[in-house]
Design a protein around this motif. Structure first.
Motif, PDB file in Angstrom:
ATOM      1  N   UNK A  26       0.814  -1.202   0.000  1.00 54.80           N
ATOM      2  CA  UNK A  26       0.000   0.000   0.000  1.00 54.80           C
ATOM      3  C   UNK A  26       0.852   1.258   0.000  1.00 54.80           C
ATOM      4  N   UNK A  27       2.155   1.118  -0.102  1.00 54.47           N
ATOM      5  CA  UNK A  27       3.040   2.261  -0.230  1.00 54.47           C
ATOM      6  C   UNK A  27       3.959   2.053  -1.424  1.00 54.47           C
ATOM      7  N   UNK A  28       4.177   3.103  -2.200  1.00 56.54           N
ATOM      8  CA  UNK A  28       5.096   3.000  -3.322  1.00 56.54           C
ATOM      9  C   UNK A  28       6.530   3.075  -2.827  1.00 56.54           C
ATOM     10  N   UNK A  32       5.289   7.921  -1.918  1.00 52.58           N
ATOM     11  CA  UNK A  32       4.245   8.850  -2.349  1.00 52.58           C
ATOM     12  C   UNK A  32       2.866   8.221  -2.358  1.00 52.58           C
ATOM     13  N   UNK A  33       2.751   6.990  -1.896  1.00 54.21           N
ATOM     14  CA  UNK A  33       1.455   6.330  -1.871  1.00 54.21           C
ATOM     15  C   UNK A  33       1.272   5.431  -3.067  1.00 54.21           C
ATOM     16  N   UNK A 145      -2.177   5.120  -8.663  1.00 53.67           N
ATOM     17  CA  UNK A 145      -0.808   5.562  -8.426  1.00 53.67           C
ATOM     18  C   UNK A 145       0.066   4.330  -8.254  1.00 53.67           C
ATOM     19  N   UNK A 146       0.956   4.100  -9.220  1.00 55.04           N
ATOM     20  CA  UNK A 146       1.762   2.883  -9.262  1.00 55.04           C
ATOM     21  C   UNK A 146       3.245   3.244  -9.283  1.00 55.04           C
ATOM     22  N   UNK A 151      -1.199   8.025 -12.496  1.00 48.90           N
ATOM     23  CA  UNK A 151      -1.812   7.694 -13.780  1.00 48.90           C
ATOM     24  C   UNK A 151      -3.207   8.315 -13.915  1.00 48.90           C
ATOM     25  N   UNK A 152      -3.702   8.954 -12.849  1.00 46.73           N
ATOM     26  CA  UNK A 152      -5.055   9.486 -12.888  1.00 46.73           C
ATOM     27  C   UNK A 152      -5.171  10.860 -12.260  1.00 46.73           C
TER      28      UNK A 152
END
Length: 393
Positions: A26-28, A32-33, A145-146, A151-152
């Motif tokens: 759940x964290x990049x 940054x999430x 967010x990957x 991406x959105x």
């Protein structure tokens, strides 16, 4: 009004969800999430160029209207060509044709598009309106967010709440138990959402009432947890009056007396224009949806697309979209533009992050467990689709 029907073919699901490599969290990796998983390496647009003459957008009904597109075209020279889609699956399929630049994707479609290499990461420097006024709860989410890349661009959000007829349900429910347990006093008058993603609603209930199952995220279910959710859904099937995917049918079911309580969207209660229909976010929390603009990996009109994402993220336009559809806007600055805007934001809890902390936004189930587990495979969207078929019989 849109229908978020999530049926998808086995071939499509397999192609979109066959993610491999590192397990998701759940964290990049940069803090940054979002998620950290292996996805196709699609380049991000570094510099903007001259606007093209058009932009082709796939959108939910009510998201792209002449009142806004005419002003956009006058300001940018970009003509907006709109294609209204009725389901998330339709959006995914249309984006894969290569004929469209942008899509207003929900969380149940986002990961499919990212995993398929169909959309590209976004350069937020080119979208000035994506700034401090975008509500924090819609930034850096796991569905768009990957690996630290966005991406959105958020559009709006809403919770799947418990709606009830207060003339019959005279005490406000505090729990979803009235919609799930077989001894509910409203058995036979309960309405439920008709889609595989509704499995997550069962998982949310189990998180609170059967903690020994170890469910930490309703979209990250191993086989045992999925079975428990399906068993609960089959139990609920015995007290359900009908399932809905068409919002008009849901409204008719309440108005005609077939249903007295069940899963709904805030806007559907408002559309009944009858004070007897009330809603509540129960103590267990709920699922919900959040929509975002996503840019095609091979967009033919990327400059006009970036111009649209920035324009549609302004307080005035984002707020107009939110009011037109019936949802919480992404740009909180809209809430201060008028008394009408303020009332809208209060009704939909636009800036109430405590409210949305209890909402699990739709996210495509994938084999990599998005709750951080690495010792087990989670079930994917195709498995959920198959399981939903067994619930409906």
């Amino acid at each position: 009004m849109r229908k978020k029907i999530l049926a998808v073919s086995a071939l499509t699901a397999a192609a979109a969800l066959a993610l491999s490599g590192c397990s998701s969290t759940t964290e990049s990796t940069d803090g940054s999430g979002g998620l950290s998983i292996d996805v196709p390496d699609v380049p991000m647009m570094d510099k903007l160029g001259e606007n093209e003459k058009e932009v082709n957008i796939i959108a939910w009904s009510g998201f792209v209207e002449p009142a806004w597109t005419d002003a956009f075209t006058e300001a940018t020279g970009c003509t907006v060509n709109r294609r209204v889609a009725g389901t998330s699956d339709e959006m995914v399929q249309l984006m894969r044709t290569g004929d469209y630049d942008l899509v207003s994707a929900s969380g149940d479609a986002s990961l499919r598009l990212i995993a398929g290499g169909d959309v590209q990461p976004l350069n937020l420097e080119h979208i000035p309106n994506f700034g401090d006024d975008i509500v924090e709860g819609m930034k850096g989410q796991i569905y768009d967010t990957i690996n630290g890349k966005s991406y959105g661009i958020p559009i709006g959000r809403g919770a799947n709440i418990l709606q009830y007829n207060s003339e019959i349900v005279t005490e406000e429910p505090t729990s979803w138990d009235v919609a799930w347990e077989k001894d509910s006093p409203y058995a036979g008058k309960v309405i439920a959402y008709d889609a595989p993603i509704y499995i997550a609603d069962a998982a949310v209930y189990l998180m609170a009432h059967e903690p020994d199952l170890g469910i930490e995220n309703p979209y990250a279910l191993d086989e045992k947890q999925l079975k428990a959710a399906v068993d609960l859904l089959k139990q609920q099937n015995g007290i359900v009056s009908e399932y809905w995917s068409d919002p008009a049918a849901q409204i008719t079911s309440f108005a005609g007396g077939t249903t007295v309580l069940g899963t709904s969207w805030e806007v559907l209660r408002k559309l009944t224009e009858d004070d007897k229909y009330k809603s509540v976010l129960p103590e267990e929390g709920s699922t919900g949806w959040s929509d975002a603009w996503m840019l095609a990996a091979k967009s033919k009109n990327p400059n006009c697309a970036y111009a649209w994402m920035d324009y549609a993220s302004s307080p005035e336009v984002n707020g107009a979209i939110a009011m037109n559809f019936g949802m919480a806007p992404a740009n909180a600055a809209f809430c201060d533009t008028s008394e009408e805007a303020k009332a809208h934001c209060e009704y939909y809890n636009a800036t109430n992050e405590e409210y949305f902390k209890k909402v699990w936004f739709w996210t495509t189930p994938i084999e990599q467990c998005i709750d951080g587990r690495t010792d087990v495979k989670c079930t994917n969207f195709q498995q959920w689709t198959d399981a939903w078929t067994s619930v409906k019989g």
